[in-house]
Design an enzyme around this catalytic site. Sequence first.
Site, PDB file in Angstrom:
ATOM      1  N   CYS A  90       0.788  -1.240   0.000  1.00 59.85           N
ATOM      2  CA  CYS A  90       0.000   0.000   0.000  1.00 59.85           C
ATOM      3  C   CYS A  90       0.816   1.284   0.000  1.00 59.85           C
ATOM      4  O   CYS A  90       0.681   2.086  -0.915  1.00 59.85           O
ATOM      5  CB  CYS A  90      -0.962  -0.009   1.180  1.00 59.85           C
ATOM      6  SG  CYS A  90      -2.207  -1.295   1.000  1.00 59.85           S
TER       7      CYS A  90
ATOM      8  N   LYS B 200       2.933   2.165  -3.245  1.00 57.18           N
ATOM      9  CA  LYS B 200       2.132   2.400  -4.448  1.00 57.18           C
ATOM     10  C   LYS B 200       1.167   3.572  -4.275  1.00 57.18           C
ATOM     11  O   LYS B 200       0.914   4.313  -5.217  1.00 57.18           O
ATOM     12  CB  LYS B 200       1.422   1.114  -4.875  1.00 57.18           C
ATOM     13  CG  LYS B 200      -0.011   0.979  -4.433  1.00 57.18           C
ATOM     14  CD  LYS B 200      -0.662  -0.239  -5.034  1.00 57.18           C
ATOM     15  CE  LYS B 200      -1.872  -0.681  -4.220  1.00 57.18           C
ATOM     16  NZ  LYS B 200      -2.912   0.322  -4.030  1.00 57.18           N
TER      17      LYS B 200
END
Length: 446
Positions: free
Chosen positions: A266, A269
């Site tokens: 998470c 990105k």
Amino acid sequence: MKVTVFGIGYVGLVQAAILASVGHDVLCVDVDQSKVDNLKKGIIPIYEPGLTPIVEETTKNGLLSFTTDAAVGVAHGNIQFIAVGTPPDEDGSADLKYVLAVAKTIASHMSEPKFIIDKSTVPVGTADKVTAKITEVLAGRNISLDFDVVSNPEFLKEGAAVNDCMKPDRIVVGTDSQSAREIMTELYAPFNRNHDRMIFMDVRSAELTKYAANCMLATKISFMNEMSNLAELLGADIEAVRHGIGSDTRIGYQFIYPGCGYGGSCFPKDVQALVRTAHGIEYQPALLEAVESVNAAQKQKLFKNLSHYFKGELKGKTIALWGLSFKPQTDDMREASSRVLMEALWQAGAKVQAFDPEAMEECQRIYGDSQELALVGTKESALKGADALVICTEWSQFRAPDFDLIASSLTHPVIVDGRNLYDPKLLKDKGFAYYGIGRGESVQAG
Ligand SMILES: NC(=O)c1ccc[n+]([C@@H]2O[C@H](COP(=O)([O-])OP(=O)(O)OC[C@H]3O[C@@H](n4cnc5c(N)ncnc54)[C@H](O)[C@@H]3O)[C@@H](O)[C@H]2O)c1
């Protein structure tokens, strides 16, 4: 309520199991045949504490089931969750191909009104794209059906996902529709008994809330890593500084641990995707760009420390590595700091002997069989014949090791600790060269 969940990864599977556990009738759809086959046999594809018994029980009582048949999935739920991946595109922006593929699938098969919930992390404006895709496909089919698209980002933490879904801090819902508010309130009512956790807002704000949350957390980490680099240069101890600032309630103790960089599926990105979104609207997100570059440099730090100790002579060395997953309590190695380290070591001609309590299979899947990587069954066996020890993940079983055993197993008494698990003075007294993060002798990132 009848619910369909598209995508049975870390988010979809946990959410589906938790919804089934409170009595909703949940069907999961995935394109990965082997994942679905395994789940039907009771084999859970991920390690997530507490998940297995919930999946077992809800499967047994018929409230949780799995299929690859999208048409059956669309027919099942009046509520359709989209929980597929949104990996980075080549330029770092979020790739929406899986989300839009599910939108197309729903529109291709629906024969009655559907309520579509976007749970994947998606850039601002994605609900509009999902709406447009469904409208286009329905028009192509020459039919008109009502549907609603709601943004409902997920905030679970891998390693604590079951608890986070059972007792969420908040349930963010982006919608302008009153009927959507009512459906979402009913769906999540079992999780709201203690107090109301629902936060309603417009769709674009809900989409941005998810990115803002992850970018804030990533910023805290990069901030502390920058402070740790300064602490090293200035002769301070970042752990003392951490306690000093954490005691300020405006700052708090959470998420201010310095380390060898953030990873996972998470933070990297999502920071990248928000940077690309900003560039797309001609805004220069200076802070977010710095968060990314500080993190990239920090991930090189363990290698630099090893290289410093061995004076650049890493060829032929064997490095013991404790911890492969990007954080404890998960088998997820996406963007893990261990990968950056291992790849740099291999490049330099060194070998790795690694142990992780949960991520060994995942590591094997990623790197396959290799002469340069030995995955061993215990943390002690990783030390055998190794020249140095590196800690990448702060699993609890690494916190109080037998230092005498480490000293007698390693050919060089050196520990590179990417998580500040140990007391530098104690290790110095035991004769180790100890490289922590922001605690004295260490090599600067960047
Ligand atoms: N992992 C986390 O901790 C976390 C937390 C919050 C939000 N998110 C977000 O949730 C989303 C999902 O993340 P994840 O980690 O669960 O992903 P994942 O990669 O673990 O799982 C995604 C699943 O979707 C399936 N899939 C792809 N295309 C499909 C299709 N057309 N139909 C059905 N299934 C399809 C894949 O086969 C895979 O099983 C992402 O947007 C992510 O950013 C993740």
